[in-house]
Design an enzyme around this catalytic site. Structure first.
Site, PDB file in Angstrom:
ATOM      1  N   TYR A  68      33.522 -15.519 -24.517  1.00 60.80           N
ATOM      2  CA  TYR A  68      33.411 -14.102 -23.931  1.00 60.80           C
ATOM      3  C   TYR A  68      34.097 -14.146 -22.480  1.00 60.80           C
ATOM      4  O   TYR A  68      35.141 -13.293 -22.366  1.00 60.80           O
ATOM      5  CB  TYR A  68      31.904 -13.694 -23.813  1.00 60.80           C
ATOM      6  N   THR A  93      34.504  -9.185 -15.965  1.00 65.06           N
ATOM      7  CA  THR A  93      33.235  -9.645 -15.906  1.00 65.06           C
ATOM      8  C   THR A  93      32.862 -10.868 -14.913  1.00 65.06           C
ATOM      9  O   THR A  93      34.030 -11.704 -14.639  1.00 65.06           O
ATOM     10  CB  THR A  93      32.590 -10.049 -17.160  1.00 65.06           C
TER      11      THR A  93
END
Ligand code: UDP
Length: 331
Positions: free
Chosen positions: A145, A121
């Site tokens: 995250y 990501t």
């Protein structure tokens, strides 16, 4: 029968995973899905594709599945994806994304699966102070995250150096849209991502869209992001698989975006255009940890893979998201 190998897709009943399953199937690969159905849906897995309901860290189950289907590559989508939740509950993210992936990689090594493709990501970069983010821009995640995904990149790098496995980590920018044929889309309730939230509002499923900050250093003051159509992203995964098979000694760490940004207002304008009706906008303060601008430099993926985005158009991304949202309403 196709001579193409079989791929295990973890999280194949989820949003991005289900698009990858369709792309693999359309291209003639064998596919098997493992998904615990916590956020995925069994109906999102197409007919003819076996769905193993279970956990990626259940090593006996995973290893039996890898052997039974003679799996030659893993596409790993399963994980937790909500940034604010990762701030409130970091251990959930280090467990679901880092620790369980460690166990999955161990199963892959034990069985001898030669190729691993990982959903990384743009959140691994944090808040980079650059016009467009390159792969060598320092990775300084600002939330658990992003850190949980960066840890997996490190694991894969080390494992690929020690064992006969190569890997590709694709660093996604803002994924949106839905299958152009309307076979799958983003279906999980409680969405937080802008385009999903906006199409829900456009269809009356929510009252309004909150605009998180109007004082960023961007042309209109709202956040700018690089939105990529989920089907173009799925296509990139197939090219990654082909590249890994063609050059078993080479790994890839690549941004996945279109290299251009749209502001929150521009996205909402596109949604308004699609329905010919304005969604109600509510200006609010910034959301914790949001960078003002995150745009990919996609030079590396364009150079490395024969990737030709087919849906690099905001109106098309919105149209497909809207069509899927309508269909979901009929389910
Ligand atoms: N955003 C917004 N309202 C929302 C959801 C998102 O204004 O309801 C903004 C957010 O601040 C960011 C952009 O839209 O500038 C994209 O956010 P999203 O949550 O879709 O993805 P992120 O970039 O955080 O991964």
């Amino acid at each position: 029968m196709s001579d193409k190998p079989t791929v295990l897709v973890t999280g194949g009943a989820g949003y991005i995973g289900s698009h990858a399953v369709l792309a693999l199937k359309d291209a003639g690969y064998g596919v098997v899905v493992i998904d615990n159905l916590v956020t995925g849906f069994d109906w999102a897995v197409p007919d003819g594709v076996p769905l193993v309901r279970g956990d990626i860290a259940d090593q006996p189950l995973v290893e039996a599945t890898l052997r039974a289907h003679d799996v030659k590559a893993i596409m790993h989508f399963a994980g937790s994806v909500v940034v604010p939740e990762s701030v409130d509950n970091p251990l959930k993210y280090y467990h679901n994304n880092s620790a369980k992936t460690r166990d999955l990689i161990e199963s892959a090594v034990r069985v001898g699966v030669p190729h691993f493709i990982f959903s990384s990501t743009a959140a691994t970069y944090g808040t980079p102070d650059v016009e467009a983010v390159r792969e060598d821009t320092p990775q300084q995640p600002i939330n658990p995250y992003g850190m949980s995904k960066l840890m997996t990149e490190y694991m894969l790098r080390d494992v690929a150096a020690a064992h006969p496995m190569n890997f590709c980590a694709l660093r996604y920018f803002n994924v949106a849209g839905a299958d152009p044929q309307g076979r799958t889309g983003q279906s999980t309730a409680g969405a937080t991502h802008l385009i999903k939230v906006a199409v829900e509002a456009a269809l009356g499923k929510r009252e309004s869209v909150a605009i998180f900050g109007t004082d960023f250093d961007t042309p209109d003051g709202t956040g700018v992001r690089d939105y990529i159509h989920v089907s173009d992203l799925a296509a990139a995964h197939l090219l990654a698989l082909e590249a890994l098979m063609a050059e078993p000694d080479r790994n890839h760490l690549l941004n996945c975006g279109y290299g251009r940004g749209f502001s929150v207002l521009e996205v909402l304008d596109a949604v308004d255009r699609a329905t010919n009706m304005p969604v109600k906008r509510v200006m609010t303060g910034r959301r914790a940890g949001d960078p003002g601008k995150l745009i990919s430099d996609n030079g590396a993926i364009l150079k490395t893979f024969p990737w030709t985005p087919r849906h690099a158009d905001l109106d098309q991304i919105v149209a497909h998201a809207l069509a899927w949202e309508r269909k979901l309403g009929e389910r």
